[in-house]
Design a protein around this motif. Sequence first.
Motif, mmCIF file in Angstrom:
data_model
loop_
_atom_site.group_PDB
_atom_site.id
_atom_site.type_symbol
_atom_site.label_atom_id
_atom_site.label_comp_id
_atom_site.label_asym_id
_atom_site.label_seq_id
_atom_site.Cartn_x
_atom_site.Cartn_y
_atom_site.Cartn_z
ATOM 1 N N GLU A 74 16.847 14.020 -12.963
ATOM 2 C CA GLU A 74 18.302 14.282 -13.608
ATOM 3 C C GLU A 74 19.352 14.467 -12.329
ATOM 4 O O GLU A 74 20.528 14.134 -12.731
ATOM 5 N N GLU A 75 19.118 14.970 -11.111
ATOM 6 C CA GLU A 75 20.109 14.860 -10.175
ATOM 7 C C GLU A 75 20.481 13.275 -10.041
ATOM 8 O O GLU A 75 21.801 13.326 -9.540
ATOM 9 N N VAL A 76 19.441 12.337 -9.866
ATOM 10 C CA VAL A 76 20.016 10.999 -9.654
ATOM 11 C C VAL A 76 20.724 10.602 -10.572
ATOM 12 O O VAL A 76 21.707 9.982 -10.470
ATOM 13 N N GLY A 77 20.491 10.822 -11.901
ATOM 14 C CA GLY A 77 21.211 10.320 -13.221
ATOM 15 C C GLY A 77 22.616 10.784 -13.124
ATOM 16 O O GLY A 77 23.361 10.190 -13.374
ATOM 17 N N ARG A 78 22.719 12.365 -12.842
ATOM 18 C CA ARG A 78 23.943 12.805 -12.761
ATOM 19 C C ARG A 78 24.876 12.209 -11.727
ATOM 20 O O ARG A 78 25.850 11.887 -11.899
ATOM 21 N N ALA A 79 24.342 11.817 -10.399
ATOM 22 C CA ALA A 79 25.084 11.124 -9.656
ATOM 23 C C ALA A 79 25.378 9.881 -9.875
ATOM 24 O O ALA A 79 26.743 9.227 -9.568
ATOM 25 N N LEU A 80 24.597 9.070 -10.519
ATOM 26 C CA LEU A 80 24.757 7.734 -10.752
ATOM 27 C C LEU A 80 25.805 7.625 -11.875
ATOM 28 O O LEU A 80 26.922 6.879 -11.766
ATOM 29 N N THR A 81 25.780 8.556 -12.812
ATOM 30 C CA THR A 81 26.878 8.416 -13.941
ATOM 31 C C THR A 81 28.206 8.962 -13.171
ATOM 32 O O THR A 81 29.352 8.395 -13.750
ATOM 33 N N GLU A 82 28.387 9.756 -12.222
ATOM 34 C CA GLU A 82 29.505 10.118 -11.582
ATOM 35 C C GLU A 82 30.203 9.212 -10.521
ATOM 36 O O GLU A 82 30.772 9.447 -9.796
ATOM 37 N N ALA A 83 29.436 8.106 -10.225
ATOM 38 C CA ALA A 83 29.740 7.183 -9.343
ATOM 39 C C ALA A 83 30.691 5.784 -9.971
ATOM 40 O O ALA A 83 30.217 5.295 -10.877
#
Length: 528
Positions: A74-83
């Motif tokens: 979930e944390e990786v997905g959020r960071a990828l979405t916000e990059a």
Amino acid sequence: MDATRAVIGTRYRAFLSYSHKDARFAARLHRRLETWRIPRAIVGQPTLLGPLPPTLTPIFRDREELPAAADLSEEVGRALTEASSLIILCSPAAAQSRWVRREIEMFRTVAPGRPILAALVPGADPSCLADLFGDGEPIAADFNPVGDGERYGLLKLVAGIAGVPLDALVRRDAQRRMRRVIAVTLLSVLLMLIFAAVAVVAVDAKRQASAERDRAEGLVEFMLTDLRGKLRGVGRLDVLGSVNDRAHAYYAAQDLEALPADSIERRARLLHLMGADEENAGHLDRAVSKWREAHRATAALLARAPDDKNRIFGHAQSEFWLGFAALKGKDPATARVYFEAYRRLARRLVAIEPENLTYRQEVAYADGNLCTVSQDDKNAAPQARVSICRSALALMQDVARRTAPAERDAVMIEVGNYHAWLAGALMMVGEFKEAEVQYLAQAKITDRLLAGDPRNMDLREIAVVTAFSVARIEAKTNRTTEARARLLDAQKAITAMRAFDPANATWAAHGKRVERLLSQLETKGTLE
């Protein structure tokens, strides 16, 4: 989705994905990208990614900036979405990493249309690009010297992240570097001329000798500290080498008896620094020459003020560096002589100022050095090895007790290592029971530190190696069931570590070792 719409609502300029094996290069690249400043002439210009900012911050570095969350995906997905973009460090390790592949897939899913940039790490073959991206591989920045090189490769990534043409950055970067090189080169030449002029005046005018010498040495210190950083920043290592050589020649010609204490102290400190530079560059013989000069200087200082704690501390460092050099040169007998002198001086410091924690740690380090030497010295008496290693442990434990809780963990890692060194010495004299106690003490410290930092792979590796040692003792004392259970636990830990980074050769070797030990235990009932 076009590139402009792709960055609306994003938090990071880029997401940096890499294999754990490439962590050192990833950290350096992350630092260089976040500190890169866009040329002022083009800041604010419109691009497909919006107005051009002065810097590229923030850039998300995977596994470094993630919090301790229960759901890592979930944390990786959020960071990828916000990059706004994805940077992949391409290497054979990355090509084999399921983690890196998953992040590529997730980014393509959550951010279609946003740019994916590839950085080929030094030493990696371009074929790993096809392994990661197939036929659709992106244009890569090749950091190999025979490829783009470090500077041009960095500019490629900056252009991709910023959304500007590469040639615009190249032209302005070349202009900026040329201005810096000219300025720093002129400054270094000017300082050398001033240095020469001051030296001549010092010889010709006795009345002003002391003042002129201070100015000259102040310039030398500037050349070896502040100027050194500037020269490295613009790649002028040739000028840096010349500065070091001139400064050493200047100091080597001085008469120690005629120099004031402050001059000798500055000389010794700079010689320590120069020696460390030489050793880091792989020139141990040159480093020893510098350290011997420093040793001569600090000995002269100490002779003038034998009870001055600053003079004692300075000479202790000279004794340490020469002992370190002898140890690096595989000469344990000589190393022992210097390390014993280092210990005597460290003990004098504690006698002068008993509550000084730095001085107490110096004594612990001194005994730790002698413990290390004793392990390699075939002529050392077995019980003497045990005694010095036990002393080192007790001293480091005392330092840990006196250290503030917020800073104690780093000292406790040293305490754990000293437990293991003592255990090794005890094994050499056949005292397996107490050796096991020491190894288990290290395991207890490691487990506690892991509880507070469960992702620390260095601590996990220490735990595995300690398990090997304890299992060996259990097998030698006819406790094969306990030894087998401990090795199986270690095998599970290694399997989990290798799942995190399958390309880690050290962890792979640990895996083979535990398999070999389990096989020995089954066939022979003991461990070699």
